[in-house]
Write a protein that holds these residues in place. Structure first.
Motif, PDB file in Angstrom:
ATOM      1  N   HIS A 172      -4.297  -4.476  -4.777  1.00  0.00           N
ATOM      2  CA  HIS A 172      -2.699  -4.734  -4.802  1.00  0.00           C
ATOM      3  C   HIS A 172      -2.194  -6.217  -3.655  1.00  0.00           C
ATOM      4  O   HIS A 172      -1.142  -6.865  -4.483  1.00  0.00           O
ATOM      5  CB  HIS A 172      -1.978  -3.942  -4.836  1.00  0.00           C
ATOM      6  CG  HIS A 172      -0.497  -3.955  -4.283  1.00  0.00           C
ATOM      7  ND1 HIS A 172      -0.015  -3.595  -6.115  1.00  0.00           N
ATOM      8  CD2 HIS A 172       0.723  -3.943  -4.133  1.00  0.00           C
ATOM      9  CE1 HIS A 172       1.494  -3.650  -6.140  1.00  0.00           C
ATOM     10  NE2 HIS A 172       1.781  -4.131  -4.612  1.00  0.00           N
ATOM     11  N   ARG A 178       0.866  -0.905   0.073  1.00  0.00           N
ATOM     12  CA  ARG A 178       0.037   0.206  -0.142  1.00  0.00           C
ATOM     13  C   ARG A 178       1.006   1.456   0.056  1.00  0.00           C
ATOM     14  O   ARG A 178       2.184   1.436   0.474  1.00  0.00           O
ATOM     15  CB  ARG A 178      -1.174  -0.008   1.526  1.00  0.00           C
ATOM     16  CG  ARG A 178      -0.346  -0.249   2.786  1.00  0.00           C
ATOM     17  CD  ARG A 178      -1.220  -0.177   3.682  1.00  0.00           C
ATOM     18  NE  ARG A 178      -0.685  -0.567   5.153  1.00  0.00           N
ATOM     19  CZ  ARG A 178      -0.568   0.302   5.806  1.00  0.00           C
ATOM     20  NH1 ARG A 178      -0.772   1.776   5.517  1.00  0.00           N
ATOM     21  NH2 ARG A 178      -0.156   0.007   7.376  1.00  0.00           N
ATOM     22  N   SER A 179      -0.626   2.019  -0.568  1.00  0.00           N
ATOM     23  CA  SER A 179       0.882   3.643  -0.725  1.00  0.00           C
ATOM     24  C   SER A 179       1.522   3.983   0.357  1.00  0.00           C
ATOM     25  O   SER A 179       0.548   4.735   1.418  1.00  0.00           O
ATOM     26  CB  SER A 179       0.199   4.232  -0.580  1.00  0.00           C
ATOM     27  OG  SER A 179       0.751   5.684  -1.116  1.00  0.00           O
ATOM     28  N   ALA A 212      -1.822   1.106  -8.487  1.00  0.00           N
ATOM     29  CA  ALA A 212      -1.114   2.077  -8.453  1.00  0.00           C
ATOM     30  C   ALA A 212      -1.503   2.385  -7.165  1.00  0.00           C
ATOM     31  O   ALA A 212      -0.431   3.257  -6.548  1.00  0.00           O
ATOM     32  CB  ALA A 212      -0.930   3.164 -10.115  1.00  0.00           C
ATOM     33  N   ARG A 213      -3.121   2.433  -6.660  1.00  0.00           N
ATOM     34  CA  ARG A 213      -3.476   3.007  -5.801  1.00  0.00           C
ATOM     35  C   ARG A 213      -2.780   1.791  -4.652  1.00  0.00           C
ATOM     36  O   ARG A 213      -3.117   2.188  -3.638  1.00  0.00           O
ATOM     37  CB  ARG A 213      -4.502   2.973  -5.749  1.00  0.00           C
ATOM     38  CG  ARG A 213      -5.099   3.874  -6.554  1.00  0.00           C
ATOM     39  CD  ARG A 213      -7.269   4.007  -6.680  1.00  0.00           C
ATOM     40  NE  ARG A 213      -7.104   4.283  -7.895  1.00  0.00           N
ATOM     41  CZ  ARG A 213      -8.894   4.421  -7.758  1.00  0.00           C
ATOM     42  NH1 ARG A 213      -9.652   4.457  -7.029  1.00  0.00           N
ATOM     43  NH2 ARG A 213      -9.290   5.226  -8.642  1.00  0.00           N
ATOM     44  N   VAL A 218      -3.743   9.082  -2.466  1.00  0.00           N
ATOM     45  CA  VAL A 218      -4.054   7.979  -3.422  1.00  0.00           C
ATOM     46  C   VAL A 218      -4.625   6.905  -3.496  1.00  0.00           C
ATOM     47  O   VAL A 218      -4.685   6.589  -4.079  1.00  0.00           O
ATOM     48  CB  VAL A 218      -2.237   7.803  -3.209  1.00  0.00           C
ATOM     49  CG1 VAL A 218      -2.178   6.478  -3.649  1.00  0.00           C
ATOM     50  CG2 VAL A 218      -1.306   9.011  -3.589  1.00  0.00           C
ATOM     51  N   ARG A 219      -4.665   6.142  -1.814  1.00  0.00           N
ATOM     52  CA  ARG A 219      -4.816   4.658  -1.700  1.00  0.00           C
ATOM     53  C   ARG A 219      -6.789   5.382  -2.448  1.00  0.00           C
ATOM     54  O   ARG A 219      -7.721   4.397  -2.577  1.00  0.00           O
ATOM     55  CB  ARG A 219      -4.829   4.357  -0.699  1.00  0.00           C
ATOM     56  CG  ARG A 219      -3.634   4.194  -0.383  1.00  0.00           C
ATOM     57  CD  ARG A 219      -3.658   3.980   1.491  1.00  0.00           C
ATOM     58  NE  ARG A 219      -2.484   3.978   2.134  1.00  0.00           N
ATOM     59  CZ  ARG A 219      -2.362   4.392   3.156  1.00  0.00           C
ATOM     60  NH1 ARG A 219      -3.208   4.453   3.926  1.00  0.00           N
ATOM     61  NH2 ARG A 219      -0.880   4.112   3.729  1.00  0.00           N
ATOM     62  N   VAL A 262      -3.241   3.106 -13.122  1.00  0.00           N
ATOM     63  CA  VAL A 262      -4.500   3.314 -12.197  1.00  0.00           C
ATOM     64  C   VAL A 262      -4.501   2.138 -12.105  1.00  0.00           C
ATOM     65  O   VAL A 262      -3.178   1.386 -11.908  1.00  0.00           O
ATOM     66  CB  VAL A 262      -5.997   3.525 -13.561  1.00  0.00           C
ATOM     67  CG1 VAL A 262      -5.784   5.654 -13.788  1.00  0.00           C
ATOM     68  CG2 VAL A 262      -5.420   2.535 -14.462  1.00  0.00           C
ATOM     69  N   GLY A 263      -5.376   1.658 -11.118  1.00  0.00           N
ATOM     70  CA  GLY A 263      -5.915   0.111 -10.310  1.00  0.00           C
ATOM     71  C   GLY A 263      -4.521   0.003  -8.818  1.00  0.00           C
ATOM     72  O   GLY A 263      -4.636   0.432  -8.205  1.00  0.00           O
ATOM     73  N   GLY A 276      -6.922   7.402  -5.960  1.00  0.00           N
ATOM     74  CA  GLY A 276      -5.680   6.636  -7.219  1.00  0.00           C
ATOM     75  C   GLY A 276      -4.695   7.928  -7.517  1.00  0.00           C
ATOM     76  O   GLY A 276      -4.638   9.141  -7.306  1.00  0.00           O
ATOM     77  N   PRO A 277      -3.460   7.567  -8.176  1.00  0.00           N
ATOM     78  CA  PRO A 277      -2.047   8.990  -7.801  1.00  0.00           C
ATOM     79  C   PRO A 277      -2.781   9.859  -9.405  1.00  0.00           C
ATOM     80  O   PRO A 277      -2.111  10.949  -9.710  1.00  0.00           O
ATOM     81  CB  PRO A 277      -0.527   7.625  -8.371  1.00  0.00           C
ATOM     82  CG  PRO A 277      -1.624   7.092  -9.464  1.00  0.00           C
ATOM     83  CD  PRO A 277      -2.907   6.449  -8.398  1.00  0.00           C
ATOM     84  N   GLN A 303       5.312   9.984  -5.627  1.00  0.00           N
ATOM     85  CA  GLN A 303       4.331   9.648  -6.573  1.00  0.00           C
ATOM     86  C   GLN A 303       5.407   8.738  -7.872  1.00  0.00           C
ATOM     87  O   GLN A 303       5.487   7.879  -8.319  1.00  0.00           O
ATOM     88  CB  GLN A 303       3.214  10.222  -7.016  1.00  0.00           C
ATOM     89  CG  GLN A 303       2.113   9.849  -5.838  1.00  0.00           C
ATOM     90  CD  GLN A 303       2.285   8.558  -5.745  1.00  0.00           C
ATOM     91  OE1 GLN A 303       1.506   7.911  -6.172  1.00  0.00           O
ATOM     92  NE2 GLN A 303       2.307   8.629  -4.179  1.00  0.00           N
TER      93      GLN A 303
END
Length: 414
Positions: free
Chosen positions: A396, A131-132, A390-391, A266-267, A387-388, A270-271, A315
């Motif tokens: 993930h 996770r971010s 990347a969060r 971001v979570r 996307v997807g 999205g970035p 990011q």
């Protein structure tokens, strides 16, 4: 020691390393007028000194890309950070031009290795967590910048020499950084075997090129604040020397606040959305600085700059490491971070003399519009942040399997 405890300690120690670097860099850049006075550096010569640091840092980042194929990034970081602190002390200790040239050269070489290895460890830890968390590390850097800029203000207020201002920070931070370095965690996630897992394969640079451009433009904006905010407030907006140290502090406060909540953004969104929003706010900040009638309005502009720019760089590192890892394996992640880090210094190399040259030839107000336009370039490449997955988050973590470690809800605390 369980993996959970090991990762917690690794995250805390790396966060402290980011913090130390924030203090160190702020102490350097917010006392540029004092460095000029101590060594008799003219305004015309100053851009050359400022440019030498990112050039040497870029060379060191390239060297680090190859070095980490033989030793772990944690080893590079463990020894680069003390060298950066000692180089800072050297800047304050001399009295002749060659003294400061030597000290700034050592600072540039060591900071290049430090930045590359530090972000390598951050990207690999984020991948392991699933996770971010990258913005949280850079929030620690911002917190260090606030403390460093505050110490610089105190030094200017009490008319302390550079060496006297720098010595307490070095004495305190150097041994604690060395002690914390024992807990760094290098990437241990399994990846593809063979040559593809050792570095970027064919098409690797093309994969990174949009992110490299974004990084360069973001650091042109950041270098404008760090290298020119003090002089801009003092020479253009008529502030005192003490007040001239405040814009960088304000900038770091707002980057801290933005990064403290950035991982959550971001979570959630999205970035791509986060980076686009930050770009628009940063451009507005430059516009306010350029048009400011006085020092306090100028500081409002620097406030907006901190809110906007703070999300872009972390990011960009995270996106580069993730894309390289997914396509070429874990070794490629370190290579991608090292190469991307070069464009950190490209931005500084371009930004500092560009603003100074335009300011001398035309006006410093007009010069502030140039980084504004360049930062807006990020809008055209925002889709490169993905996307997807990347969060990170649940999807993930499912893909990461055993490599995803949940250590609680304190996502931004480092």
């Amino acid at each position: 020691m369980t993996d959970d405890v090991r990762l917690r300690r690794g995250r805390l120690s790396l966060g402290f390393s980011f913090f130390v670097q924030g203090v160190t860099f702020a102490l350097l850049v917010t006392r540029i007028p004092a460095i000029q006075d101590q060594y008799g550096i003219s305004d015309g010569l100053l851009p050359a000194f400022l440019a030498a640091v990112p050039i040497l840092a870029g060379v060191a980042s390239v060297a680090t890309e190859h070095l980490v194929k033989r030793v772990a990034p944690s080893v590079v970081l463990r020894w680069a950070q003390p060298l950066v602190l000692l180089a800072l002390l050297g800047v304050g200790a001399g009295g002749r031009m060659w003294h400061v040239a030597l000290a700034l050269g050592a600072f540039g070489l060591s900071v290049g290795a430090l930045d590359a290895s530090m972000n390598m460890l951050g990207v690999s830890l984020q991948r392991t967590y699933g996770r971010s968390i990258m913005l949280g590390f850079h929030a620690s850097y911002s917190l260090g910048g606030i403390i460093g800029a505050s110490a610089a203000w105190a030094g200017a207020h009490w008319h302390l020499g550079l060496f006297v201002s720098y010595l307490p920070a070095v004495v305190l931070l150097l041994p604690t950084a060395l002690a914390g370095s024992r807990f760094y965690v290098d990437q241990g996630a399994p990846g593809p075997v063979g040559e593809a897992g050792k570095g970027l394969g064919p098409g690797g640079f093309g994969l990174l090129l949009p992110l490299c451009l974004v990084m360069a433009c973001a650091y042109i904006g950041d270098s404008t604040v760090s290298n020119w905010s003090a002089k801009y407030l003092q020479d253009v907006l008529g502030s005192s020397e003490q007040l001239a140290t405040v814009p960088y502090n304000v900038y770091m406060v707002t980057t801290l606040l933005g990064r403290a909540v950035g991982d959550l953004g971001v979570r959630r969104f999205g970035p791509v959305a986060v980076v686009r929003a930050g770009t628009v706010v940063a451009a507005g900040g430059f516009a306010v600085v350029a048009a400011a009638p006085g020092a306090w309005t100028g500081m409002l502009g620097f406030t907006l700059l901190g809110i906007g720019l703070c999300v872009i760089v972390p990011q960009t590192f995270a996106a580069a490491g993730r894309l390289a890892f997914e396509k070429f394996g874990p070794g490629a992640s370190d290579t991608a971070v090292a190469r991307l880090n070069i464009f950190n210094y490209v931005g500084f190399l371009i930004g500092s003399p560009l603003v100074g040259g335009i300011g001398d030839a035309w006006s410093y107000r007009g010069a502030m519009l140039v980084p504004m336009v360049l930062v807006l370039v990020t809008l055209f490449y925002a889709r490169s942040f993905g996307v997807g997955g990347a969060r990170y988050g649940v999807a993930h973590e499912r893909r990461a399997g055993d490599r995803a470690v949940d250590v609680g809800r304190g996502g931004n605390r480092v």
